[in-house]
Design an enzyme around this catalytic site. Structure first.
Site, PDB file in Angstrom:
ATOM      1  N   GLU A  37      32.533  26.965   7.526  1.00  0.00           N
ATOM      2  CA  GLU A  37      31.879  26.218   8.599  1.00  0.00           C
ATOM      3  C   GLU A  37      30.406  26.114   8.232  1.00  0.00           C
ATOM      4  O   GLU A  37      29.779  27.135   7.900  1.00  0.00           O
ATOM      5  CB  GLU A  37      32.034  26.956   9.938  1.00  0.00           C
ATOM      6  CG  GLU A  37      31.455  26.123  11.060  1.00  0.00           C
ATOM      7  CD  GLU A  37      31.512  26.785  12.434  1.00  0.00           C
ATOM      8  OE1 GLU A  37      32.059  27.896  12.563  1.00  0.00           O
ATOM      9  OE2 GLU A  37      30.984  26.166  13.378  1.00  0.00           O
ATOM     10  N   ARG A 264      39.188  40.999   4.024  1.00  0.00           N
ATOM     11  CA  ARG A 264      37.851  40.489   3.761  1.00  0.00           C
ATOM     12  C   ARG A 264      37.037  41.542   3.009  1.00  0.00           C
ATOM     13  O   ARG A 264      37.344  42.723   3.035  1.00  0.00           O
ATOM     14  CB  ARG A 264      37.159  40.089   5.050  1.00  0.00           C
ATOM     15  CG  ARG A 264      36.849  41.242   6.001  1.00  0.00           C
ATOM     16  CD  ARG A 264      35.861  40.826   7.103  1.00  0.00           C
ATOM     17  NE  ARG A 264      36.153  39.514   7.631  1.00  0.00           N
ATOM     18  CZ  ARG A 264      35.214  38.552   7.774  1.00  0.00           C
ATOM     19  NH1 ARG A 264      33.971  38.765   7.436  1.00  0.00           N
ATOM     20  NH2 ARG A 264      35.536  37.386   8.270  1.00  0.00           N
ATOM     21  N   LYS A 274      27.620  35.829   9.787  1.00  0.00           N
ATOM     22  CA  LYS A 274      26.597  34.788   9.743  1.00  0.00           C
ATOM     23  C   LYS A 274      25.636  34.904  10.917  1.00  0.00           C
ATOM     24  O   LYS A 274      24.454  34.633  10.786  1.00  0.00           O
ATOM     25  CB  LYS A 274      27.256  33.415   9.749  1.00  0.00           C
ATOM     26  CG  LYS A 274      27.706  32.985   8.368  1.00  0.00           C
ATOM     27  CD  LYS A 274      28.095  31.531   8.389  1.00  0.00           C
ATOM     28  CE  LYS A 274      29.413  31.340   7.698  1.00  0.00           C
ATOM     29  NZ  LYS A 274      30.101  30.141   8.106  1.00  0.00           N
TER      30      LYS A 274
HETATM   31  P1  ATP Z   1      31.346  34.607  10.494  1.00  0.00           P
HETATM   32  O1  ATP Z   1      30.494  35.424   9.555  1.00  0.00           O
HETATM   33  O2  ATP Z   1      30.565  34.005  11.582  1.00  0.00           O
HETATM   34  O3  ATP Z   1      32.612  35.296  10.890  1.00  0.00           O
HETATM   35  P2  ATP Z   1      32.733  33.371   8.426  1.00  0.00           P
HETATM   36  O4  ATP Z   1      32.088  34.251   7.411  1.00  0.00           O
HETATM   37  O5  ATP Z   1      34.131  33.580   8.817  1.00  0.00           O
HETATM   38  O6  ATP Z   1      31.819  33.360   9.676  1.00  0.00           O
HETATM   39  P3  ATP Z   1      33.525  30.769   7.566  1.00  0.00           P
HETATM   40  O7  ATP Z   1      32.639  29.641   7.234  1.00  0.00           O
HETATM   41  O8  ATP Z   1      34.483  30.587   8.657  1.00  0.00           O
HETATM   42  O9  ATP Z   1      32.519  31.914   7.907  1.00  0.00           O
HETATM   43  O10 ATP Z   1      34.258  31.316   6.272  1.00  0.00           O
HETATM   44  C1  ATP Z   1      34.815  30.494   5.281  1.00  0.00           C
HETATM   45  C2  ATP Z   1      35.877  31.220   4.542  1.00  0.00           C
HETATM   46  O11 ATP Z   1      35.374  32.399   3.946  1.00  0.00           O
HETATM   47  C3  ATP Z   1      37.010  31.646   5.455  1.00  0.00           C
HETATM   48  O12 ATP Z   1      38.230  31.307   4.837  1.00  0.00           O
HETATM   49  C4  ATP Z   1      36.850  33.124   5.578  1.00  0.00           C
HETATM   50  O13 ATP Z   1      38.081  33.758   5.748  1.00  0.00           O
HETATM   51  C5  ATP Z   1      36.187  33.497   4.255  1.00  0.00           C
HETATM   52  N1  ATP Z   1      35.381  34.690   4.412  1.00  0.00           N
HETATM   53  C6  ATP Z   1      34.378  34.874   5.285  1.00  0.00           C
HETATM   54  N2  ATP Z   1      33.878  36.119   5.191  1.00  0.00           N
HETATM   55  C7  ATP Z   1      34.583  36.751   4.221  1.00  0.00           C
HETATM   56  C8  ATP Z   1      34.553  38.064   3.652  1.00  0.00           C
HETATM   57  N3  ATP Z   1      33.679  38.987   4.063  1.00  0.00           N
HETATM   58  N4  ATP Z   1      35.435  38.358   2.666  1.00  0.00           N
HETATM   59  C9  ATP Z   1      36.295  37.432   2.242  1.00  0.00           C
HETATM   60  N5  ATP Z   1      36.391  36.187   2.732  1.00  0.00           N
HETATM   61  C10 ATP Z   1      35.544  35.838   3.714  1.00  0.00           C
END
Ligand code: ATP
Ligand code: MG
Length: 563
Positions: A37, A264, A274
């Site tokens: 996003e 994650r 974020k």
């Molecule tokens: P927020 O930090 O607000 O939860 P987000 O990190 O989930 O946001 P997105 O833009 O929705 O942000 O993430 C894009 C992709 O990255 C998604 O498929 C998510 O699953 C993956 N992703 C985000 N954080 C991690 C992480 N710490 N480890 C692995 N994959 C991640």
């Protein structure tokens, strides 16, 4: 770390699923996507997802990975983030080719899918308030209660939904909900919201829409529209999978992707959400999204990490099904490991102490040859390092009253100056407050190059620069941004309290004159003190600025070596 238990044949469980699907003929190839996003910059956690999604696509003939902006929330998204994300994915070494997509391009199609759900009685317009919807939801142990609007007729729902789109209602007046089961044990299935009214301009669609689809509706259908075969996401979406499948099954979707969840990446001594990163940037706690102390890709790049080291780190942590916290020392280890073979060695004194070689002729200068890669001298050759009567050494390399095990310089002690001579300390000069301001030494002219013809040995070798020839450089010494391994482990808002007040120290270092030719982005090992990069933004020939990427001491290698 928990990465290995889910591997068979060196393959992680996701790759195993993909391999099985190819073997059974379920799919001919693989189509994955990375779906950020655009509401912030990417961080090292995203790198894990990028390396996984793009990596799998590269490994399979005909495979491809889409970059899709999951941009259905008008309030927080911005073109700045779209551009930054593309820059970061490219820098990590991945290419989406022509497969760049925006969920906001699907708004019309998604609206059509919503209409089709209403038509078969599987979605309805609900006019409860947000609060009422929440209180109707029930709990994990108690079923929810049906909305009084649940049995509106198809005609009434179609009419209201069209008028929602037309802008007749205010924010929150109505929502569109899936009509599933208010008693479902999975709370996500209790008539989840599909659309809400938001009179807010969207960074791409402007004022075209005042209703916006919810994540669960957008995500699965975007996957289906793009023909994604394996929709890989993080574990917190496990409960959403049932809804993902329900939506796909109940609309005329062009394909039927399957969702798989992996753990994650969590790293200690930092924050990755974020929202928290935005707070650090907007609250002025760091200098920007590319502050070298942040776990953002932009920050890691500015700090001097290579893309290879981040990819290698992602390989090392593996892909598992159970959440865990990775020690940031492993990331630092991966960075060192990569730079070790890439960064030429030079000498820089971070905390200078003057040394006068009392038996060295005044005005004399020798140009010593020093290899850039001592373990592989032909590579890159040598540079000339001037030696003269007055030098700087590291303040920490001298002790007036050293313990036995201190193998550096002290009164009466002999050490080797890297690439130069043996010197012995003969005197110490102090100011009126007793601070050491100068160390006087004698050198042994027989030891040029660092060897004594009589076979005499010294225990220590220290680095140095010639005082008259050295350049003054600003060095930025970064440490962990937080002084707590789990800064966001306590109360939500509390993480700011754990900021490390010493996360950035700057010093005026003296560096060898060959660094006059360093260009922004050039990386070096400053012997014995760490890996450094000429800062991409601030470094100039007349005002050199070097960021420390990582110190040399490798606590991870020690931990791993002990096992
Ligand atoms: P927020 O930090 O607000 O939860 P987000 O990190 O989930 O946001 P997105 O833009 O929705 O942000 O993430 C894009 C992709 O990255 C998604 O498929 C998510 O699953 C993956 N992703 C985000 N954080 C991690 C992480 N710490 N480890 C692995 N994959 C991640
Ligand atoms: Mg998210």
């Amino acid at each position: 770390m928990g990465s290995d238990e889910s591997k068979t044949d060196g393959m992680d469980f996701i790759r195993q699923i993909v391999a099985d699907d190819l073997a059974s003929g379920k799919h001919d190839t693989v189509v994955t996507r990375f779906p950020p996003e655009p509401n912030g910059y990417l961080h090292i956690g995203h790198a894990k997802s990028i390396v996984l999604n793009f990596g799998i696509a590269q490994e399979i003939p005909g495979g491809r990975c889409h970059l899709r902006f999951d941009d259905s929330n008008p309030e927080t998204e911005d073109m700045e983030y779209v551009e930054a994300i593309q820059r970061d994915v490219r820098w990590l070494g991945f290419d989406w080719g022509r497969h760049l997509y925006f969920a906001s391009d699907y708004f019309e199609k998604l609206y059509g899918f919503a209409i089709s759900l209403i038509e078969i009685g599987k979605a309805y317009v609900c006019s409860l308030s947000e609060e009422e919807i929440r209180s109707h939801r029930g709990t994990v142990t108690q079923p929810g209660t049906d909305s009084p609007y649940r049995d509106r007729t198809v005609e009434e729902n179609l009419d209201l939904f069209r008028r929602m789109r037309g802008g007749e209602f205010t924010d929150g007046e109505h929502v569109l909900r899936a009509r599933i089961d208010m008693a479902a044990s999975n709370m996500k299935m209790r008539d989840p919201l599909l659309y809400r009214i938001r009179h807010a301009p969207h960074y791409r669609t402007g004022d075209a829409w005042c209703i916006y689809p919810m994540y669960d509706f957008v995500h699965c259908l975007s996957d289906a529209l793009e023909g994604i075969s394996h929709s890989i996401c993080t574990l917190e979406f496990e409960n959403n999978r049932e809804l993902y499948d329900w939506i796909i099954d109940n609309v005329p979707a062009p394909s039927k992707p399957r969702q798989y969840e992996f753990a994650r990446l969590n790293l200690n001594y930092t924050v990755m959400s974020k929202r928290k990163l935005v707070e650090l940037v907007e609250g002025g706690h760091v200098s920007g999204w590319d502050d070298p102390r942040l776990p953002t890709i932009a920050g890691l790049r500015r700090r001097g990490c290579t893309p290879e080291s981040i990819r290698k780190f992602c390989d090392r942590i593996g892909v598992a099904k159970a959440n865990s916290v990775v020690d940031v020392a492993l990331l630092e280890h991966s960075i060192r490991d990569d730079l070790n073979t890439k960064a030429p060695r030079v000498m820089a004194v971070l905390d200078p102490l003057k040394v006068v070689i009392v038996n060295y002729p005044e005005g004399q200068v020798e140009e010593l040859d020093a290899p850039y890669f001592p373990d592989d001298p032909p590579r890159m050759g040598t540079r000339r390092v001037p030696f003269s009567r007055e030098l700087f050494i590291e303040r920490g390399d001298f002790m007036e009253d050293p313990p036995k095990k201190f193998f550096r310089l002290g009164p009466g002690r002999e050490v080797r100056l890297r690439w130069a001579y043996f010197i012995t300390c003969v005197d110490v000069k102090k100011d009126e407050r007793g601070n050491i301001v100068e160390v006087h030494c004698r050198y042994d002219p027989q030891t040029r190059g660092g060897d004594a013809p009589d076979g005499r040995r010294v225990k220590g070798t220290i680095h140095w620069v010639s005082a008259a020839h050295a350049l003054t450089a600003e060095v930025r010494l970064y440490d962990r941004l937080f002084d707590d391994p789990t800064p966001d482990g306590g109360k939500e808002a509390d993480f700011i309290r754990h900021l490390n007040p010493h996360s950035l120290d700057t010093a005026d270092a003296r560096v060898e004159p060959s660094l006059r030719d360093a260009l922004p982005g050039d990386r070096f090992q400053f012997e014995r003190t760490g890996y450094f990069i000429a800062d991409a933004m601030d470094h100039t020939a007349s005002r050199p600025v070097f960021n420390r990427i990582v110190p040399l001491r490798d606590s991870w290698a020690k931990i791993a070596g002990k096992k």
